[in-house]
Design a protein around this motif. Sequence first.
Motif: not given
Length: 593
Positions: A338-359
């Motif tokens: 995820v960090d590697s993708v963000l490092a290559h973005l020209p601009a970050r989205p305004t909405q925050a991303l959540t990575v969540r476990q589900v069962a």
Amino acid sequence: MTTTDGGPAPPGADARTRARDQGGGVNAARAPRLRTVLALGRVEASLLARSLLVLAGLLAGGAVVWWSLGPAEPLWWNAGWRIGSGQLVLGMAVLAAAQLAAGRARRNAMGDLYASFPATAGTRTLAHLVSLVGAAPASLLLIAAASAVVQLRGPVGAPSIAVLAGGLLLVIAAGAAGVAIGARFPHPLAGVLGALALFLSSGQSHLPWAAGAWLYPWASFSDQLPVLPGPLAGYPPAAAHAVELAGLAALAGIVALAVTVRGARARGRLAAAGIVAVAVTCLAEAVQLRPIPAAGLNHLVSEVADPASAQRCTTASHVRYCLYPGFGRQLPSLEAPVDSVLAHLPARPTQALTVRQVATLSLPDATLTHGHPAWQVSRWDARVQRAPGSDGAAPAAAIYLPVGSWPAAGGQLADAHFDLALAAAGWAVRIPPQAIGTPGGQVFLPCVPLGQAREAIAIWLAILATHPPASELQAGLGTGGGIFGTDVRNTFVRTWNNPGMFDGSVLPPGGGPQYTAAGYLLAHAMTHLPQQRVSHVLTGTWGSWLNWRTTDAQLAAALGIPMPSVSTRVTLPSGKTVTPGPGNGPQAPLCTT
């Protein structure tokens, strides 16, 4: 030559000795001397420990454990029970080997010779039961090797001594059953049939009474242990099951002795011991049939239906990672792509991303909810149905990771990293992650970003972030004369399946839409350009590239490369080349906003 292999009658053997062996005479009811039993048992145990049949069972059991654990990160509340599945295979081999040993005298037509020995038939049978300690090293070796493999892969949770001990008792009980069978049926086929019966009792898909699955020698692959976010008390009832196996082992040994002992007093003692063994076994079975406490099931349903209530969340690089307790070791493996993708973005989205476990939890389940009223089970089921990710959908700024699916190491982990990176890239370029319902709402299909520039950008970002092998990326186009495709707006569209798409590591499958072959080929061409050049083109008008109406052809022109052409021609086995037409399946929706 040992006494169990046959040989000349020892000095002093006479008709009274033979009568004693057959159960007659005053000495027939006396208990065999301990020294004789131990001496014979030591010889038979050595033969059992060195048996090629037992060695084959050990190797086969290890293979079953390796296969049943799979590539996903091991959960100890599941792995311990899967190790027992390997013990079941070893137990089948021990059963057959014990039956061959116990039936040796009658099978080789040496009954008269064995009758001339001072040791009675009951003594020899008891020695065969004692010799089952020779199977313990193989069982313990399997437990130790499997546990070491689990520990090296970074498990979640802690091993259950009761579950692991139950596997050892399963092997001993199987061996005792083999002795009982061999004492009555010396033919080798009897041992094979006994092992087959033990194997058939391990899978409950063909057996009635699912609520009593734990009463079988070992329940295999009919439970939901691999998807639980944590251990659930009483599921399985490991301690009670171990007691049941011990009772069955004692009962099988009593049956074996009852076949060979003839004295009335000895038979009376065996009958009394048999009653005790039956009582202990039935008591253990009754404990296993007790319903799981409602409080425990309520807590489990809450963990599944409302993960946020039980998870621990960590924010890193403005991305929120929410994991169940005990899964924190996954965090570095999730952050990296995820960090590697963000490092290559020209601009970050305004909405925050959540990575969540589900069962995921499948209800109703007789092994899980038996003994509870139907209305209560229905309520639990209704709550589970509303759990995040249960319908394949996800909010636009969420990525779901199913419990028990994140790989531990190897190629599967690399594929999962790409899958997660592509999901993050799809969020960054605003491709809808959720499946879309078809008319009528009966089928949910991932949308297709057909001809959209943002599709190629997302794939390009994921490739830069994880650097997957080109062969795996190319394999997603289809091989062997066939291609992947779907229907969009009454047109057959050739699609591309990204690495890890079908591993279930990320929900929805693939972390978003069904990507097209044209989008992948354009992204692949972009990786051959200098990264600074591509970044300069994207940064200049980043907002326009995120518009779903901006085409991939416009992106190719801005980069100064030709738009890759995609053929939908398929060569049939007959050699005929055809172009698939629409109408082969439901129409996939187009990704818009």
